[in-house]
Every structure is written in structure tokens, then in C-alpha cells.
Scaffold this active site. Structure first.
Site, PDB file in Angstrom:
ATOM      1  N   TYR A  44       0.830  -1.071   0.503  1.00  0.00           N
ATOM      2  CA  TYR A  44       0.532   0.030  -0.082  1.00  0.00           C
ATOM      3  C   TYR A  44       0.843   1.505   0.209  1.00  0.00           C
ATOM      4  O   TYR A  44       1.680   1.171   1.510  1.00  0.00           O
ATOM      5  CB  TYR A  44      -1.223  -0.099   1.394  1.00  0.00           C
ATOM      6  CG  TYR A  44      -2.153  -1.055   1.177  1.00  0.00           C
ATOM      7  CD1 TYR A  44      -2.164  -1.351   0.326  1.00  0.00           C
ATOM      8  CD2 TYR A  44      -2.640  -1.157   2.100  1.00  0.00           C
ATOM      9  CE1 TYR A  44      -3.305  -2.539  -0.352  1.00  0.00           C
ATOM     10  CE2 TYR A  44      -3.665  -2.113   2.214  1.00  0.00           C
ATOM     11  CZ  TYR A  44      -4.152  -3.166   0.702  1.00  0.00           C
ATOM     12  OH  TYR A  44      -4.951  -4.146   0.770  1.00  0.00           O
ATOM     13  N   PRO A 208     -16.413  -2.186   0.789  1.00  0.00           N
ATOM     14  CA  PRO A 208     -17.634  -2.065   0.766  1.00  0.00           C
ATOM     15  C   PRO A 208     -18.868  -1.269   0.148  1.00  0.00           C
ATOM     16  O   PRO A 208     -19.831  -1.284   0.294  1.00  0.00           O
ATOM     17  CB  PRO A 208     -18.295  -1.960   2.597  1.00  0.00           C
ATOM     18  CG  PRO A 208     -16.829  -1.059   2.519  1.00  0.00           C
ATOM     19  CD  PRO A 208     -15.158  -1.615   1.671  1.00  0.00           C
TER      20      PRO A 208
HETATM   21  N1  LIG Z   1      -7.489  -7.451  -0.104  1.00  0.00           N
HETATM   22  C1  LIG Z   1      -7.643  -6.887  -1.413  1.00  0.00           C
HETATM   23  O1  LIG Z   1      -7.717  -7.343  -1.934  1.00  0.00           O
HETATM   24  C2  LIG Z   1      -7.852  -5.266  -0.485  1.00  0.00           C
HETATM   25  C3  LIG Z   1      -8.281  -5.073  -2.201  1.00  0.00           C
HETATM   26  C4  LIG Z   1      -8.612  -3.476  -1.913  1.00  0.00           C
HETATM   27  C5  LIG Z   1      -8.642  -2.974  -0.780  1.00  0.00           C
HETATM   28  N2  LIG Z   1      -7.986  -3.863   0.548  1.00  0.00           N
HETATM   29  C6  LIG Z   1      -8.749  -3.061   2.054  1.00  0.00           C
HETATM   30  O2  LIG Z   1      -9.616  -2.773   2.085  1.00  0.00           O
HETATM   31  C7  LIG Z   1      -9.365  -1.618   2.040  1.00  0.00           C
HETATM   32  C8  LIG Z   1     -11.221  -0.597   2.593  1.00  0.00           C
HETATM   33  O3  LIG Z   1     -11.254  -0.777   0.561  1.00  0.00           O
HETATM   34  P1  LIG Z   1     -11.533   0.523   0.020  1.00  0.00           P
HETATM   35  O4  LIG Z   1     -10.869   2.509  -0.225  1.00  0.00           O
HETATM   36  O5  LIG Z   1     -11.868   0.975  -2.101  1.00  0.00           O
HETATM   37  O6  LIG Z   1     -13.272   0.299   0.596  1.00  0.00           O
HETATM   38  P2  LIG Z   1     -14.223   1.297   0.351  1.00  0.00           P
HETATM   39  O7  LIG Z   1     -14.793   1.494   2.123  1.00  0.00           O
HETATM   40  O8  LIG Z   1     -15.298   0.919  -0.331  1.00  0.00           O
HETATM   41  O9  LIG Z   1     -14.183   2.828  -0.255  1.00  0.00           O
HETATM   42  C9  LIG Z   1     -13.468   4.061   0.168  1.00  0.00           C
HETATM   43  C10 LIG Z   1     -13.209   4.960  -0.368  1.00  0.00           C
HETATM   44  O10 LIG Z   1     -15.038   5.137  -0.778  1.00  0.00           O
HETATM   45  C11 LIG Z   1     -14.690   6.923  -0.374  1.00  0.00           C
HETATM   46  N3  LIG Z   1     -15.647   7.273  -0.128  1.00  0.00           N
HETATM   47  C12 LIG Z   1     -16.645   8.420  -0.482  1.00  0.00           C
HETATM   48  N4  LIG Z   1     -17.567   8.613   0.300  1.00  0.00           N
HETATM   49  C13 LIG Z   1     -17.764   8.070   1.138  1.00  0.00           C
HETATM   50  C14 LIG Z   1     -19.027   7.713   2.256  1.00  0.00           C
HETATM   51  N5  LIG Z   1     -19.972   8.446   2.654  1.00  0.00           N
HETATM   52  N6  LIG Z   1     -18.155   7.266   3.608  1.00  0.00           N
HETATM   53  C15 LIG Z   1     -16.857   6.690   3.303  1.00  0.00           C
HETATM   54  N7  LIG Z   1     -15.894   6.813   2.497  1.00  0.00           N
HETATM   55  C16 LIG Z   1     -16.933   7.625   1.405  1.00  0.00           C
HETATM   56  C17 LIG Z   1     -13.432   6.974   0.219  1.00  0.00           C
HETATM   57  O11 LIG Z   1     -13.609   8.500   0.243  1.00  0.00           O
HETATM   58  P3  LIG Z   1     -13.021   9.415   2.054  1.00  0.00           P
HETATM   59  O12 LIG Z   1     -11.267   9.033   2.123  1.00  0.00           O
HETATM   60  O13 LIG Z   1     -12.818  11.198   0.612  1.00  0.00           O
HETATM   61  O14 LIG Z   1     -14.126   8.943   2.611  1.00  0.00           O
HETATM   62  C18 LIG Z   1     -12.322   5.863  -0.461  1.00  0.00           C
HETATM   63  O15 LIG Z   1     -12.158   6.660  -1.472  1.00  0.00           O
HETATM   64  C19 LIG Z   1      -8.121  -1.162   1.995  1.00  0.00           C
HETATM   65  O16 LIG Z   1      -8.223   0.120   2.893  1.00  0.00           O
HETATM   66  C20 LIG Z   1      -7.459  -2.208   1.627  1.00  0.00           C
HETATM   67  O17 LIG Z   1      -7.094  -2.209   3.516  1.00  0.00           O
HETATM   68  C21 LIG Z   1      -8.155  -4.959   0.245  1.00  0.00           C
END
Ligand SMILES: NC(=O)c1ccc[n+]([C@@H]2O[C@H](COP(=O)([O-])OP(=O)(O)OC[C@H]3O[C@@H](n4cnc5c(N)ncnc54)[C@H](OP(=O)(O)O)[C@@H]3O)[C@@H](O)[C@H]2O)c1
Length: 297
Positions: A44, A208
Site C-alpha cells: 500500500y 464495501p
Molecule cells: N485484500 C485485497 O485484495 C484488498 C483490495 C482492496 C482493498 N483492500 C482493503 O480494503 C480497504 C477498503 O477498500 P476501499 O478503500 O476500496 O473501500 P471503500 O470503503 O469501499 O472505499 C473507500 C473510498 O470511498 C470513498 N467514499 C466516498 N463517500 C464515502 C462515504 N460517505 N463514506 C465513506 N467513504 C466514502 C472514500 O473517500 P474518503 O476518503 O473521502 O472518505 C474512499 O476513497 C482498503 O483500505 C484495504 O485495506 C483489500
């Protein structure tokens, strides 16, 4: 694990461009909202995410003991690598960046088809015996891949991190469409949801709020108008945001999944944590599933 794990996990994949003050604020906000579990990976931000987190950790005595840190290894530039040498080296580098002498959980990030399970077992045993890693899991693995590993590992695989959201429902589609001649009936993961429930492996749902493979957030997205309408209506009824309802939808599943949220904003995190007090009826749960464009047979 010494600490009780929270069901909402803060994913740290997107913190690379924050400054130290903002990372500190996000960690403080997590603890204040009752989140004690933090998800990292060696890749990351090219290591930057662990480094920023480690800087905060080093500046706050006592913080380490209050939190669960999970990291991952196995993805390299253009290939996957579950060799003993790489696993050991990657953990050492993560510990250095995180400025701690142990991680609570280590996950193998994505299946490496060249994996030798006995080599992984040697690496895990060395990490366990040295106290560098307390427990183990995988990510994006199928049931048979887990069985293959588990055949050699003395350690129990406790977690499987998988993509899951209201707009990414592969893990349940096939189970709802058994024996139908339609695309959602295609089993793309070998029945991973049922397998994890049977083996008591906790699924950690990543992304999510996203649709596709990092295509964007479905909240407010015109392609998901029906889904947004339903999430907002239920949110208004229960006094929480649409994001909280989307996370509650995952928490409501009896597989007792954890949810890895990726926000970088303390206020978004606080909003999302209200998911734990949302009550979704069976009818509402299926309504959200259908509003995301899924049909029931
Ligand atoms: N194992 C794997 O292969 C894998 C792959 C991908 C991710 N992951 C893990 O999963 C975690 C989550 O993934 P993700 O970041 O894609 O998840 P997510 O929670 O679905 O998406 C986060 C993004 O959504 C945005 N967002 C827009 N409106 C929002 C709201 N009302 N509330 C919250 N967020 C909002 C956030 O922006 P703001 O920051 O402006 O709130 C952020 O850019 C990663 O950090 C990582 O640790 C694992």
C-alpha cells in the site's frame, strides 16, 4: 488474539497522501468510534501507508497495545510470491515501517499458483516462533486453495479477505441461483461463503462501498440510482447515512463478516460506525440486494 476484534476494520490502503497530523486524527477517530483493527499491506502506497502509520505509533506510547495491526504480503511487481524467503523478508520490512516488533495478523494477499505449501508452513512457523506474527489468514482465496494450505500449516487460517459490497455480490449470487442457466448462477469462488462459515474462517469484506474492480463508489452514482434511493430511505428511517446502511447490510449477514472500510476522513468513519446500531429486517436486506440490480429466481 489478546484484544477483542472490532467488526469494522479501518483499511489503510488510501492514506499514502495524508500528512502525519491527518493520519493521527484518523487513528484517534477510529479509536473514539470503537474501531481497534487496522488493515495494511506491504504494497500500500509502496510502503508509505505502513510508514505513516508507524510514525504515529512511535509517537504515542501505549497505542500499540490498544490496537490490532494486520498486514499482508505476497504481491510483487507483476507476480505473486509465497516463497519462504519473500514472506520472511516482507514481514521484517513491514515491522520496520510500522515501528513495532509484531503484527497481530498476517494475510497472504492473493493466491500464488507457484506456492509450495510446505514452504509457507516453514515461514509461518518461523514467524510465529519468533513472535513476529500472532495469527494468520489469507485474502482472495478459494476453499480448495485454503484446504491445500491448511493441509501443511500447523497454524489455523483465521481470516479470508474478499471483495464484497451491495454492488459486488458474487459470493451470494450463485448460492441464490443454484442450477439456473443464467450468469449469476456461475460459481466463481468455489462456494467460499459457505466454506468459510463451515470452517469458522472470518470473512473480511473489502471495498464495501465500491462497484467493479476499483471502478468507483456506488454512493451517489447514477448507475446505482435504485440502490441509493433504498439506502437513503432506510438511512433516514434509522437516523444514519446511506454509507452506514451499506455497511450494515454486510454486518447483517449471518456469516458474521468483518468490514474493511477505506475512508480517509474521520467524519465518514464516524458516520459508517453507526452501522453497528442499524437493524435490517430480512425484507430490507433482500430489498437492498434487488435494488443493486439483482433478480431473485
Ligand atoms: N485484500 C485485497 O485484495 C484488498 C483490495 C482492496 C482493498 N483492500 C482493503 O480494503 C480497504 C477498503 O477498500 P476501499 O478503500 O476500496 O473501500 P471503500 O470503503 O469501499 O472505499 C473507500 C473510498 O470511498 C470513498 N467514499 C466516498 N463517500 C464515502 C462515504 N460517505 N463514506 C465513506 N467513504 C466514502 C472514500 O473517500 P474518503 O476518503 O473521502 O472518505 C474512499 O476513497 C482498503 O483500505 C484495504 O485495506 C483489500
Amino acid at each position: 488474539m489478546a484484544l477483542a476484534e472490532t467488526r469494522i476494520i479501518l483499511g489503510c490502503m488510501r492514506i499514502a497522501n495524508l500528512d502525519i497530523a491527518a493520519v493521527r486524527e484518523l487513528i484517534d477517530a477510529s479509536l473514539a468510534a470503537g474501531v481497534n483493527f487496522f488493515d495494511h499491506a506491504d504494497i500500500y502506497g509502496g510502503g508509505r501507508c505502513e510508514e505513516l502509520f508507524g510514525t504515529v505509533l512511535a509517537s504515542q506510547p501505549g497505542l500499540r497495545e490498544k490496537i490490532i495491526i494486520q498486514t499482508k504480503c505476497g504481491i510483487r511487481r507483476g507476480f505473486y510470491d509465497f516463497s519462504k524467503e519473500h514472506i520472511l523478508r516482507s514481514v521484517d520490512q513491514s515491522l520496520q515501517r510500522l515501528r513495532t516488533d509484531y503484527v497481530d495478523v498476517l494475510l497472504l494477499h492473493r493466491p500464488d499458483t507457484l506456492m509450495e505449501p510446505d514452504e509457507v508452513a516453514e515461514a509461518f512457523t518461523a514467524l510465529e516462533e519468533s513472535g513476529k506474527v500472532r495469527c494468520f489468514g489469507v485474502s482472495n482465496h478459494s476453499p480448495l486453495q485454503i484446504e491445500l494450505l491448511q493441509r501443511w500449516l500447523p497454524q489455523r487460517i483465521r481470516f479470508n479477505q474478499l471483495q464484497f459490497s451491495a454492488a459486488h455480490t458474487g459470493m451470494i449470487d450463485a448460492g441464490l441461483n443454484v442450477n439456473m442457466k443464467i450468469d449469476p448462477a456461475v460459481d466463481r469462488d468455489g462456494g467460499i461463503l459457505e466454506y468459510c462459515r463451515l470452517r469458522e474462517i472470518t470473512i473480511q469484506a473489502w471495498s464495501p462501498l465500491q462497484f467493479g474492480f476499483f471502478d468507483g463508489v456506488f454512493l451517489g452514482h447514477p448507475d446505482y440510482a435504485d440502490l441509493n434511493r433504498v439506502l437513503e430511505r432506510i438511512g433516514e428511517e434509522q437516523g444514519v447515512s446511506a454509507a452506514a446502511v451499506a455497511v450494515a447490510w454486510i454486518l447483517r449477514h449471518p456469516a458474521k463478516m468483518q468490514v474493511v472500510v477505506g475512508t480517509t476522513k474521520p467524519n465518514h468513519l464516524q458516520e459508517i460506525c453507526a452501522a453497528e446500531r442499524v437493524n435490517l429486517t430480512r425484507e430490507q436486506w433482500y430489498e437492498i440486494y434487488r435494488a443493486a440490480g439483482n433478480k431473485l429466481p
